[in-house]
Design a protein around this motif. Structure first.
Motif, PDB file in Angstrom:
ATOM      1  N   PRO B 148       0.837  -1.213   0.000  1.00  0.00           N
ATOM      2  CA  PRO B 148       0.000   0.000   0.000  1.00  0.00           C
ATOM      3  C   PRO B 148       0.867   1.256   0.000  1.00  0.00           C
ATOM      4  O   PRO B 148       2.007   1.214   0.472  1.00  0.00           O
ATOM      5  CB  PRO B 148      -0.787  -0.108   1.304  1.00  0.00           C
ATOM      6  CG  PRO B 148      -0.009  -1.023   2.165  1.00  0.00           C
ATOM      7  CD  PRO B 148       0.754  -1.949   1.262  1.00  0.00           C
ATOM      8  N   CYS B 149       0.299   2.318  -0.532  1.00  0.00           N
ATOM      9  CA  CYS B 149       1.052   3.580  -0.565  1.00  0.00           C
ATOM     10  C   CYS B 149       0.160   4.697  -0.043  1.00  0.00           C
ATOM     11  O   CYS B 149      -0.994   4.824  -0.460  1.00  0.00           O
ATOM     12  CB  CYS B 149       1.457   3.879  -2.006  1.00  0.00           C
ATOM     13  SG  CYS B 149       2.280   5.469  -2.179  1.00  0.00           S
ATOM     14  N   ILE B 150       0.661   5.480   0.873  1.00  0.00           N
ATOM     15  CA  ILE B 150      -0.087   6.661   1.321  1.00  0.00           C
ATOM     16  C   ILE B 150       0.654   7.885   0.814  1.00  0.00           C
ATOM     17  O   ILE B 150       1.881   7.991   1.001  1.00  0.00           O
ATOM     18  CB  ILE B 150      -0.215   6.698   2.859  1.00  0.00           C
ATOM     19  CG1 ILE B 150      -0.917   5.427   3.330  1.00  0.00           C
ATOM     20  CG2 ILE B 150      -0.980   7.943   3.298  1.00  0.00           C
ATOM     21  CD1 ILE B 150      -1.193   5.386   4.815  1.00  0.00           C
ATOM     22  N   THR B 151      -0.078   8.769   0.183  1.00  0.00           N
ATOM     23  CA  THR B 151       0.560   9.982  -0.353  1.00  0.00           C
ATOM     24  C   THR B 151       0.321  11.166   0.584  1.00  0.00           C
ATOM     25  O   THR B 151      -0.527  11.095   1.468  1.00  0.00           O
ATOM     26  CB  THR B 151       0.003  10.321  -1.750  1.00  0.00           C
ATOM     27  OG1 THR B 151      -1.396  10.526  -1.619  1.00  0.00           O
ATOM     28  CG2 THR B 151       0.280   9.207  -2.745  1.00  0.00           C
ATOM     29  N   GLN B 152       1.042  12.234   0.345  1.00  0.00           N
ATOM     30  CA  GLN B 152       0.890  13.486   1.114  1.00  0.00           C
ATOM     31  C   GLN B 152       0.973  13.260   2.617  1.00  0.00           C
ATOM     32  O   GLN B 152       0.207  13.833   3.393  1.00  0.00           O
ATOM     33  CB  GLN B 152      -0.456  14.167   0.792  1.00  0.00           C
ATOM     34  CG  GLN B 152      -0.670  14.460  -0.655  1.00  0.00           C
ATOM     35  CD  GLN B 152      -0.045  15.798  -1.037  1.00  0.00           C
ATOM     36  OE1 GLN B 152       0.907  16.255  -0.403  1.00  0.00           O
ATOM     37  NE2 GLN B 152      -0.563  16.404  -2.063  1.00  0.00           N
ATOM     38  N   VAL B 153       1.909  12.428   3.010  1.00  0.00           N
ATOM     39  CA  VAL B 153       2.042  12.109   4.441  1.00  0.00           C
ATOM     40  C   VAL B 153       2.603  13.315   5.190  1.00  0.00           C
ATOM     41  O   VAL B 153       3.545  13.963   4.733  1.00  0.00           O
ATOM     42  CB  VAL B 153       2.978  10.889   4.631  1.00  0.00           C
ATOM     43  CG1 VAL B 153       3.334  10.689   6.104  1.00  0.00           C
ATOM     44  CG2 VAL B 153       2.322   9.643   4.056  1.00  0.00           C
ATOM     45  N   SER B 154       1.995  13.625   6.331  1.00  0.00           N
ATOM     46  CA  SER B 154       2.500  14.761   7.109  1.00  0.00           C
ATOM     47  C   SER B 154       2.861  14.378   8.542  1.00  0.00           C
ATOM     48  O   SER B 154       3.350  15.205   9.297  1.00  0.00           O
ATOM     49  CB  SER B 154       1.471  15.893   7.125  1.00  0.00           C
ATOM     50  OG  SER B 154       0.278  15.425   7.684  1.00  0.00           O
ATOM     51  N   GLY B 155       2.625  13.135   8.911  1.00  0.00           N
ATOM     52  CA  GLY B 155       3.014  12.728  10.266  1.00  0.00           C
ATOM     53  C   GLY B 155       3.039  11.207  10.388  1.00  0.00           C
ATOM     54  O   GLY B 155       2.242  10.517   9.745  1.00  0.00           O
ATOM     55  N   SER B 168      -2.140  12.030   6.876  1.00  0.00           N
ATOM     56  CA  SER B 168      -1.870  12.518   5.522  1.00  0.00           C
ATOM     57  C   SER B 168      -2.919  13.542   5.119  1.00  0.00           C
ATOM     58  O   SER B 168      -4.001  13.620   5.706  1.00  0.00           O
ATOM     59  CB  SER B 168      -1.841  11.350   4.536  1.00  0.00           C
ATOM     60  OG  SER B 168      -3.066  10.669   4.583  1.00  0.00           O
ATOM     61  N   GLN B 169      -2.539  14.339   4.142  1.00  0.00           N
ATOM     62  CA  GLN B 169      -3.438  15.393   3.660  1.00  0.00           C
ATOM     63  C   GLN B 169      -4.306  14.816   2.555  1.00  0.00           C
ATOM     64  O   GLN B 169      -3.794  14.135   1.664  1.00  0.00           O
ATOM     65  CB  GLN B 169      -2.642  16.569   3.053  1.00  0.00           C
ATOM     66  CG  GLN B 169      -1.567  17.134   3.937  1.00  0.00           C
ATOM     67  CD  GLN B 169      -2.144  17.827   5.161  1.00  0.00           C
ATOM     68  OE1 GLN B 169      -3.153  18.512   5.062  1.00  0.00           O
ATOM     69  NE2 GLN B 169      -1.516  17.631   6.291  1.00  0.00           N
ATOM     70  N   VAL B 170      -5.594  15.130   2.619  1.00  0.00           N
ATOM     71  CA  VAL B 170      -6.461  14.816   1.482  1.00  0.00           C
ATOM     72  C   VAL B 170      -7.058  16.137   1.022  1.00  0.00           C
ATOM     73  O   VAL B 170      -6.790  17.168   1.637  1.00  0.00           O
ATOM     74  CB  VAL B 170      -7.568  13.798   1.862  1.00  0.00           C
ATOM     75  CG1 VAL B 170      -6.982  12.406   1.974  1.00  0.00           C
ATOM     76  CG2 VAL B 170      -8.260  14.195   3.149  1.00  0.00           C
ATOM     77  N   ASP B 171      -7.858  16.087  -0.031  1.00  0.00           N
ATOM     78  CA  ASP B 171      -8.314  17.341  -0.629  1.00  0.00           C
ATOM     79  C   ASP B 171      -8.855  18.337   0.382  1.00  0.00           C
ATOM     80  O   ASP B 171      -8.517  19.500   0.371  1.00  0.00           O
ATOM     81  CB  ASP B 171      -9.397  17.067  -1.681  1.00  0.00           C
ATOM     82  CG  ASP B 171      -8.739  16.655  -2.980  1.00  0.00           C
ATOM     83  OD1 ASP B 171      -7.500  16.770  -3.049  1.00  0.00           O
ATOM     84  OD2 ASP B 171      -9.448  16.207  -3.896  1.00  0.00           O
ATOM     85  N   ASP B 172      -9.764  17.845   1.256  1.00  0.00           N
ATOM     86  CA  ASP B 172     -10.382  18.813   2.148  1.00  0.00           C
ATOM     87  C   ASP B 172     -10.105  18.536   3.615  1.00  0.00           C
ATOM     88  O   ASP B 172     -10.923  18.788   4.469  1.00  0.00           O
ATOM     89  CB  ASP B 172     -11.899  18.892   1.884  1.00  0.00           C
ATOM     90  CG  ASP B 172     -12.482  17.513   1.719  1.00  0.00           C
ATOM     91  OD1 ASP B 172     -11.744  16.535   2.014  1.00  0.00           O
ATOM     92  OD2 ASP B 172     -13.638  17.392   1.294  1.00  0.00           O
ATOM     93  N   ILE B 187       6.183  11.420   1.408  1.00  0.00           N
ATOM     94  CA  ILE B 187       6.185  12.544   2.344  1.00  0.00           C
ATOM     95  C   ILE B 187       5.864  13.836   1.594  1.00  0.00           C
ATOM     96  O   ILE B 187       6.535  14.191   0.621  1.00  0.00           O
ATOM     97  CB  ILE B 187       7.570  12.682   3.037  1.00  0.00           C
ATOM     98  CG1 ILE B 187       8.050  11.332   3.588  1.00  0.00           C
ATOM     99  CG2 ILE B 187       7.532  13.755   4.113  1.00  0.00           C
ATOM    100  CD1 ILE B 187       7.242  10.721   4.693  1.00  0.00           C
ATOM    101  N   GLY B 188       4.814  14.515   2.073  1.00  0.00           N
ATOM    102  CA  GLY B 188       4.401  15.781   1.441  1.00  0.00           C
ATOM    103  C   GLY B 188       4.916  16.972   2.235  1.00  0.00           C
ATOM    104  O   GLY B 188       6.018  16.930   2.774  1.00  0.00           O
ATOM    105  N   GLU B 189       4.097  18.017   2.289  1.00  0.00           N
ATOM    106  CA  GLU B 189       4.498  19.206   3.052  1.00  0.00           C
ATOM    107  C   GLU B 189       4.392  18.895   4.540  1.00  0.00           C
ATOM    108  O   GLU B 189       3.297  18.607   5.013  1.00  0.00           O
ATOM    109  CB  GLU B 189       3.531  20.366   2.789  1.00  0.00           C
ATOM    110  CG  GLU B 189       3.326  20.722   1.342  1.00  0.00           C
ATOM    111  CD  GLU B 189       4.270  21.807   0.896  1.00  0.00           C
ATOM    112  OE1 GLU B 189       5.047  22.289   1.745  1.00  0.00           O
ATOM    113  OE2 GLU B 189       4.230  22.154  -0.289  1.00  0.00           O
ATOM    114  N   VAL B 190       5.479  18.960   5.246  1.00  0.00           N
ATOM    115  CA  VAL B 190       5.416  18.708   6.693  1.00  0.00           C
ATOM    116  C   VAL B 190       6.069  19.884   7.411  1.00  0.00           C
ATOM    117  O   VAL B 190       7.283  20.060   7.333  1.00  0.00           O
ATOM    118  CB  VAL B 190       6.153  17.408   7.095  1.00  0.00           C
ATOM    119  CG1 VAL B 190       5.711  16.982   8.492  1.00  0.00           C
ATOM    120  CG2 VAL B 190       5.933  16.304   6.091  1.00  0.00           C
TER     121      VAL B 190
END
Ligand code: FAD
Lengths: 481, 267
Positions: B148-155, B168-172, B187-190
């Motif tokens: 599995p892959c999680i995108t936009q991870v922030s923690g 992780s961040q999702v659209d809203d 890893i996204g914006e952290v």
């Protein structure tokens, strides 16, 4: 009886107008410090006496009126222009000081391309002046890293120096004439002539006074023809600083005047040049001016360097492109703040100068002592960036992680402890403890040792021109408790 | 828990002055004179891995963190820095090919590394490199590994040897999920994850530890990974007008008169 804050503010309203006097608490806090205490300031810690107000003056007469008032009422005045000072020169050492801000006096008054001089008010931005000159094919030749931040008043008051100093000199070589206001409120002008032998050169009472003798209101500097198309960039890597100092010396004593002559040690070099100089020293030259001079200078330097086997030439483009990002603007300062707050990794510097005969020894002993005695260092390096016939400067650069201490303890634990080692070793060897940032308030401890028997002259200047002790007290000369 | 942080050191494009943005006939820019640097996503990935290792005493889960890059330039200073920050192992897969626009090939090499060279529980990849900007390597790696892959991870919090809680961040908004390893985390914006700076002492003690060097030739790429045929620049230029005026007040007035007044009156 010292005046109360309210009385000082009232008087300033009357002199400069309410719109030009700021008493907002946050502004006062920020005006009580400069870059020296930025780590504390980032954390909202302001431990120094608060000024009564910041007054933004519009003209020389306002300056004179404020200073006269301060003198009559024994109120400390801290002159300010670009607010880029690094050594505590802007710290308000006494309660209810007046921060006298000349940044609004920012006009370029004249550019005289026939007599090759430009006249500006103290708050004129060096960047703007030089940009204006370059549009017309001229330059001031002054390019400190703080060019986008600093203003002419402060640049003169600190005896600043720029990256192209080996050709153009420091600010003291550029200033032709000045206007300044002394503590009695008197306005003094020194006329703009090529040279004179009419007694001592009184420009030097004003240049480098760091706001302790007078407020500089107007400056005339020389201008030079600008030929960037002829610039030649040279870069080398080498094993030893000692060889590098020897090469710098050979270039200087043989009379060559590259605008840039810089030598980086491997640590400081790695910060800038790791992509081509892994664990090596780096030597940089720029030859400029009219084509025959630029070409001859570059050729001669290449010949000198070629005689030293350990030097390896690098692609000049690596050097040329590096210069583009050397200067600091407000965006760099903002980014630095974010980075420091996140990493607690702080950078500070101490700059000294010494003759050729002792410079390498000073470099070695300071590096060794700082490395052994100071904890949590993440970078310790140095470079020489301004060379002269008889010697050169050393700019020590150090980064450290602030560990296990409060923001207000950072300076004592790290920066001042390092400065102490560098200053003491330099003075002991016979060098000067300040090359170009000024004394500020944190090297005053060693000022008598720096001057030796000539301290008498410095003290006399202060007591003669500022008998009531109202000009930037605690700067250059320590506060007497 | 074995964590592999995959990163790329790319030329510091912030240091490219306007006049040097010259695009040659192959749509390349000369960046040979720029210092390599880490992008912010990779920096965050590295710092997060280090923080998980710091926290291992508390979580009682020992963290075995490795850092790996596929690079044609040595970027030795960065690798030494990671050594000094005490990554258990720093690996460089040397490549002479230009992989900037070949996320499939990179994904293939990374997955082969995990399958054949060193088993991992979690892969961290920064969202996007500053060169190439493909933003899909993590998905392709996950697909190849079947993880599995999680995108936009922030923690990321470590729960036990086999479980993580990932924010992780999702659209809203943000989601927090408990997931089982193995997995790929992009890893996204952290915020607040600047990479820490090693001390000189650590650099001297650990910085010079050997870097494991492999080569892309060790990973025989199959023919079906993609090949770059063409690049096209999309112009994002917008029409602009300079508002003239002596003072900021005059300019503001002009702006109001020309562009805002009519619109505001309609509201
Ligand atoms: C990022 C950075 C890079 C720097 N690089 C260099 C460099 O390359 N070379 C260099 O020499 N310096 C450098 N500096 C130091 C600093 O920029 C210089 O000292 C500069 O000359 C200060 O000018 P300013 O206008 O900002 O003065 P301020 O910071 O406002 O004041 C500096 C000092 O001068 C006094 N002063 C200011 N205006 C007047 C006036 N009108 N009359 C009398 N006294 C006055 C102040 O009281 C204070 O003591 C750097 C600083 C920074 C932050």
């Amino acid at each position: 009886m010292p005046l109360k804050r309210k009385q000082i503010v009232e008087a300033l309203y009357n002199i400069a107008g309410k719109d030009h006097v700021v008493t907002d608490e946050q502004i006062l806090k920020e005006s009580s410090v400069d870059r020296f205490r930025r780590f504390e300031a980032y954390h909202g810690v302001y431990s120094l006496p608060m000024p009564a107000a910041v007054v933004y003056v519009k003209n020389t007469h306002d300056v004179a009126a404020v200073i006269k008032f301060a003198n009559e009422n024994r109120v400390n005045v801290v002159p300010r222009t670009g607010h880029s000072a690094t050594e505590g020169g802007l710290e308000t050492a006494l309660e209810n000081s007046i921060v006298l801000d000349g940044s609004g006096m920012n006009q370029i008054l004249a550019i005289d391309t026939y007599n090759m001089q430009a006249t500006v008010q103290c708050g004129a931005s060096l960047q703007e002046l030089d940009d204006r000159l370059r549009e017309q094919g001229y330059t001031t030749g002054h390019s400190p890293q703080s060019k986008p931040l600093a203003q002419l008043g402060g640049l003169v008051a600190t005896r600043s120096i720029g990256q192209f100093s080996t050709l153009y000199g420091g600010i003291e070589d550029m200033v032709v004439g000045l206007e300044a206001v002394f503590p009695d409120g008197g306005i003094t002008r020194i006329k703009n002539v090529p040279r004179r032998a009419a007694g001592p050169d009184i420009r030097h009472v004003i240049i480098g006074n760091e706001g302790t003798l007078c407020f500089i209101t107007e400056i005339t500097v020389k201008i030079y023809k600008y030929f960037p198309e002829n610039n030649q960039f040279l870069g080398y890597t080498l094993d030893n600083m000692k060889t590098g100092f020897e090469i710098l010396r050979e270039v200087m004593v043989n009379g060559y005047r590259p605008s840039v002559a810089r030598l980086y040690d491997p640590e400081d070099g790695a910060y800038h040049f790791s992509h081509f100089a892994e664990d090596r020293c780096v030597l940089i030259f720029v030859a400029e001016g009219v084509k025959p001079i630029a070409d001859a200078t570059a050729t001669a330097i290449e010949d000198i360097v070629d005689r030293h086997d350990e030097c390896v030439k690098v692609d000049p483009k690596l050097i040329e492109k590096w210069f583009a990002h050397l200067n600091w603007d407000p965006a760099n300062l903002a980014a630095e703040k974010v980075e420091i707050m996140e990493t607690k990794n702080v950078c500070n510097t101490t700059e000294i100068s010494a003759n050729w005969g002792i410079i390498n020894d000073i470099y070695e002993v300071c590096m060794q002592r700082v490395r052994n005695e100071i904890p949590d260092l993440t970078l310790l390096g140095g470079h020489s960036s301004h060379s002269y016939l008889n010697g050169t400067n050393l700019y020590f650069v150090y980064f450290y992680n602030v560990v296990d201490c409060k923001p207000e303890e950072e300076l004592t634990k790290y920066h001042l402890a390092i400065k102490k080692i560098i200053v003491e070793e330099t003075i002991k060897a016979g060098g000067s403890m300040c090359h170009h940032h000024g004394v500020g308030k944190h090297r005053t401890h060693w000022i008598q040792k720096e001057y030796g028997s000539s301290y008498y002259i410095l003290k006399k200047l202060k007591s003669a021109f500022d008998p009531n002790n109202i000009m930037n007290m605690g700067t250059i000369i320590p506060l007497e408790k | 828990m074995n964590i592999l942080v995959c990163f790329i050191a790319a030329p510091d494009l912030d240091k490219l002055i306007e006049e040097d943005w010259v695009i040659d006939k192959d749509l390349q820019i000369d960046t040979s004179f720029l210092k390599p640097t880490l992008n912010s996503y990779d920096e965050s990935a590295i710092e997060i891995a280090l923080r998980l290792s710091d926290a291992s005493q508390k979580t009682k889960v020992s963290i075995n963190h490795k850092a790996l890059t596929i690079a044609s330039t040595p970027a030795t200073t960065i690798l030494k820095t990671l050594n000094a920050l005490r990554f258990k192992q720093v690996v460089r897969i040397d490549s002479q090919d230009d992989f900037r626009f070949r996320p499939g090939a990179i994904a293939y090499i990374l997955s082969q590394y995990v399958l054949k060279h060193a088993t991992q529980d979690v892969l961290f990849l920064g969202r996007q490199s500053t060169v190439g900007e493909n933003a899909k390597t993590h998905l392709l790696v996950a697909e190849r590994l079947g993880w599995p892959c999680i995108t936009q991870v922030s923690g990321i919090e470590v729960i036990d040897e086999n479980h993580l809680v990932v924010t992780s961040q999702v659209d809203d908004g943000q989601i927090r999920q408990k997931i089982q390893t193995p997995c790929v985390l992009c890893i996204g914006e952290v915020p607040n994850t600047f990479m820490r700076v090693p001390t000189i002492k650590d650099r001297m003690l650990y910085g010079k530890r050997p870097i494991e060097i492999l080569s892309t030739t060790d990973f025989q790429l199959p023919d079906e990974t993609e090949e770059l045929l063409d690049l096209k620049v999309i112009s994002h230029e917008r029409h602009g007008i300079f508002i003239e005026g002596e003072t900021p007040e005059q300019k503001a007035r002009e702006l109001y008169k020309m562009y805002l007044k009519e619109r505001l009156e309609k509201i």
